[in-house]
Design a protein around this motif. Sequence first.
Motif, PDB file in Angstrom:
ATOM      1  N   PRO A 164      -7.092   8.668 -12.098  1.00 61.16           N
ATOM      2  CA  PRO A 164      -7.192   7.224 -12.342  1.00 61.16           C
ATOM      3  C   PRO A 164      -6.828   6.872 -13.786  1.00 61.16           C
ATOM      4  N   GLY A 165      -5.876   5.957 -13.945  1.00 54.88           N
ATOM      5  CA  GLY A 165      -5.436   5.544 -15.269  1.00 54.88           C
ATOM      6  C   GLY A 165      -4.261   6.323 -15.804  1.00 54.88           C
ATOM      7  N   GLU A 166      -3.722   7.256 -15.018  1.00 53.37           N
ATOM      8  CA  GLU A 166      -2.611   8.092 -15.468  1.00 53.37           C
ATOM      9  C   GLU A 166      -1.398   7.242 -15.834  1.00 53.37           C
ATOM     10  N   THR A 167      -0.533   7.808 -16.654  1.00 47.07           N
ATOM     11  CA  THR A 167       0.595   7.027 -17.178  1.00 47.07           C
ATOM     12  C   THR A 167       1.951   7.703 -17.030  1.00 47.07           C
ATOM     13  N   MET A 168       1.994   8.962 -16.582  1.00 51.16           N
ATOM     14  CA  MET A 168       3.281   9.655 -16.666  1.00 51.16           C
ATOM     15  C   MET A 168       3.830  10.087 -15.309  1.00 51.16           C
ATOM     16  N   LEU A 169       3.626  11.339 -14.882  1.00 50.40           N
ATOM     17  CA  LEU A 169       4.389  11.902 -13.767  1.00 50.40           C
ATOM     18  C   LEU A 169       4.286  11.107 -12.471  1.00 50.40           C
ATOM     19  N   MET A 170       3.100  10.954 -11.929  1.00 48.69           N
ATOM     20  CA  MET A 170       2.953  10.311 -10.631  1.00 48.69           C
ATOM     21  C   MET A 170       3.376   8.838 -10.650  1.00 48.69           C
ATOM     22  N   PRO A 171       2.959   8.046 -11.659  1.00 45.42           N
ATOM     23  CA  PRO A 171       3.438   6.660 -11.699  1.00 45.42           C
ATOM     24  C   PRO A 171       4.958   6.571 -11.804  1.00 45.42           C
ATOM     25  N   TYR A 172       5.560   7.513 -12.556  1.00 46.53           N
ATOM     26  CA  TYR A 172       7.013   7.476 -12.690  1.00 46.53           C
ATOM     27  C   TYR A 172       7.683   7.793 -11.350  1.00 46.53           C
ATOM     28  N   LEU A 173       7.169   8.784 -10.638  1.00 50.59           N
ATOM     29  CA  LEU A 173       7.737   9.099  -9.327  1.00 50.59           C
ATOM     30  C   LEU A 173       7.612   7.913  -8.385  1.00 50.59           C
ATOM     31  N   VAL A 176      10.432   5.371  -9.252  1.00 51.90           N
ATOM     32  CA  VAL A 176      11.824   5.720  -8.965  1.00 51.90           C
ATOM     33  C   VAL A 176      12.103   5.801  -7.467  1.00 51.90           C
ATOM     34  N   ALA A 177      11.064   5.698  -6.639  1.00 52.76           N
ATOM     35  CA  ALA A 177      11.289   5.656  -5.191  1.00 52.76           C
ATOM     36  C   ALA A 177      12.053   4.374  -4.842  1.00 52.76           C
ATOM     37  N   LYS A 178      13.007   4.492  -3.935  1.00 53.72           N
ATOM     38  CA  LYS A 178      13.838   3.343  -3.546  1.00 53.72           C
ATOM     39  C   LYS A 178      13.717   3.109  -2.049  1.00 53.72           C
ATOM     40  N   LYS A 179      13.271   1.902  -1.693  1.00 52.51           N
ATOM     41  CA  LYS A 179      13.124   1.499  -0.299  1.00 52.51           C
ATOM     42  C   LYS A 179      12.277   2.492   0.490  1.00 52.51           C
ATOM     43  N   GLY A 180      11.210   2.938  -0.166  1.00 51.99           N
ATOM     44  CA  GLY A 180      10.275   3.815   0.509  1.00 51.99           C
ATOM     45  C   GLY A 180      10.701   5.267   0.601  1.00 51.99           C
ATOM     46  N   VAL A 181      11.767   5.639  -0.120  1.00 50.78           N
ATOM     47  CA  VAL A 181      12.245   7.020  -0.101  1.00 50.78           C
ATOM     48  C   VAL A 181      12.223   7.581  -1.515  1.00 50.78           C
ATOM     49  N   ALA A 230       1.630  17.691  -3.043  1.00 51.96           N
ATOM     50  CA  ALA A 230       0.782  17.052  -4.051  1.00 51.96           C
ATOM     51  C   ALA A 230       1.107  15.565  -4.168  1.00 51.96           C
ATOM     52  N   VAL A 231       2.387  15.231  -4.157  1.00 50.69           N
ATOM     53  CA  VAL A 231       2.803  13.826  -4.267  1.00 50.69           C
ATOM     54  C   VAL A 231       2.293  13.021  -3.079  1.00 50.69           C
ATOM     55  N   SER A 232       2.482  13.542  -1.874  1.00 49.47           N
ATOM     56  CA  SER A 232       2.044  12.816  -0.677  1.00 49.47           C
ATOM     57  C   SER A 232       0.539  12.586  -0.688  1.00 49.47           C
ATOM     58  N   THR A 233      -0.216  13.625  -1.037  1.00 50.37           N
ATOM     59  CA  THR A 233      -1.672  13.508  -1.071  1.00 50.37           C
ATOM     60  C   THR A 233      -2.127  12.516  -2.133  1.00 50.37           C
ATOM     61  N   ARG A 237      -4.111   8.754  -1.867  1.00 49.79           N
ATOM     62  CA  ARG A 237      -5.439   8.519  -2.443  1.00 49.79           C
ATOM     63  C   ARG A 237      -5.436   7.407  -3.492  1.00 49.79           C
ATOM     64  N   MET A 238      -4.323   7.286  -4.229  1.00 49.04           N
ATOM     65  CA  MET A 238      -4.247   6.269  -5.279  1.00 49.04           C
ATOM     66  C   MET A 238      -3.725   4.932  -4.744  1.00 49.04           C
ATOM     67  N   GLU A 239      -3.455   4.903  -3.445  1.00 49.79           N
ATOM     68  CA  GLU A 239      -2.959   3.697  -2.780  1.00 49.79           C
ATOM     69  C   GLU A 239      -1.644   3.217  -3.368  1.00 49.79           C
ATOM     70  N   TYR A 240      -0.785   4.179  -3.760  1.00 53.61           N
ATOM     71  CA  TYR A 240       0.589   3.839  -4.115  1.00 53.61           C
ATOM     72  C   TYR A 240       1.321   3.471  -2.831  1.00 53.61           C
ATOM     73  N   GLU A 241       2.465   2.830  -2.989  1.00 52.92           N
ATOM     74  CA  GLU A 241       3.295   2.548  -1.823  1.00 52.92           C
ATOM     75  C   GLU A 241       3.681   3.872  -1.160  1.00 52.92           C
ATOM     76  N   PRO A 242       3.487   3.990   0.160  1.00 58.94           N
ATOM     77  CA  PRO A 242       3.833   5.253   0.828  1.00 58.94           C
ATOM     78  C   PRO A 242       5.329   5.517   0.748  1.00 58.94           C
ATOM     79  N   VAL A 243       5.679   6.801   0.662  1.00 52.80           N
ATOM     80  CA  VAL A 243       7.090   7.179   0.558  1.00 52.80           C
ATOM     81  C   VAL A 243       7.402   8.308   1.527  1.00 52.80           C
ATOM     82  N   VAL A 244       8.664   8.361   1.904  1.00 52.92           N
ATOM     83  CA  VAL A 244       9.196   9.504   2.626  1.00 52.92           C
ATOM     84  C   VAL A 244       9.919  10.360   1.595  1.00 52.92           C
TER      85      VAL A 244
END
Length: 310
Positions: A164-173, A176-181, A230-233, A237-244
């Motif tokens: 919670p509150g992270e600023t780098m890897l996961m938020p950046y990924l 950069v996701a485009k149209k759910g991918v 790790a990304v999918s999990t 949990r962080m309620e980011y937009e789901p991605v394929v």
Amino acid sequence: MAVIVTGASGFIGGAIARALATRDETVYALGRRDPEIPGVNFQTWDLTEPAPESVKSLAAKASAVFHCAGIAEVSADDDELYNVKVTGTRNVLDAFAKARIVHISSTTVYATTEPHADLWEEAGPKDPNDFHDAYSRTHALAEQLVMRIRPDAAILRPAAVYGPGETMLMPYLSRVAKKGVLRLPGGGRQKITLTHIDNLVRAAIACVDVPSASGPFNIGDPTPYKLKDAVSTHFARMEYEPVVIDAIAKDKALFAAKLGLKIKTFFKRGNGAELFLVEYLQHDRTYNLTRQHRVLGISTTQHLVPSRLQ
């Protein structure tokens, strides 16, 4: 006695300061911005400048300094990164010459162009001149400075920190996701050590509880993850937009990132974050964590185990 935290307005420093406040410590946050953490006193200090008298007056009663100040943007201006990470570290060491030093570094001090397979601490830092990005180079320079001036200091090298509150890897990924991918080099099959913020906080506090602990420590969750799992999990949990998660060839991703940076730089909109990330994900990134268990005496938690309901 007092405990000092630099960079407490940031993700890592803030988490450490909040944890220290619950230990009934007298905690001072030093930096440009007040982190507004209950139970934490704030003292203004631009770490790129020598300590003012108000900060020097804290030195006599400071038992420990958690030096977390830094810039959480890998594409920040080179001079700004150097001033904060290197000059700032020197100013902290000068101001608190007798306090216990816990320096927060990063696994970026290991060369990104080579596989990281269960690396021990002695594999880094590499020659700072070998890094072409200022983020990694200034982390390596800051470590060398600490090792030279305060060999008794503890240096923590967390792998990519999330929570919670992270600023780098996961938020950046997520961005950069485009149209759910989300297209990951090699399809995200890389093995990667990640560090939950709670595990890093546990390690940092252990450095005070074990005052004899010195030198560098790799810090991470107990077992490496497969990146795509790790990304999918974590996204769920962080309620980011789901991605394929889709695959892009590693060499193709690297070429595209380098070309994109050249084009953006030509139009004066250069940003090295994408190239940094693609280079980072070219290989496995796993680290030997023996010292965090044997010397610091901590047990860490594997936070990204998928749940049955996910």
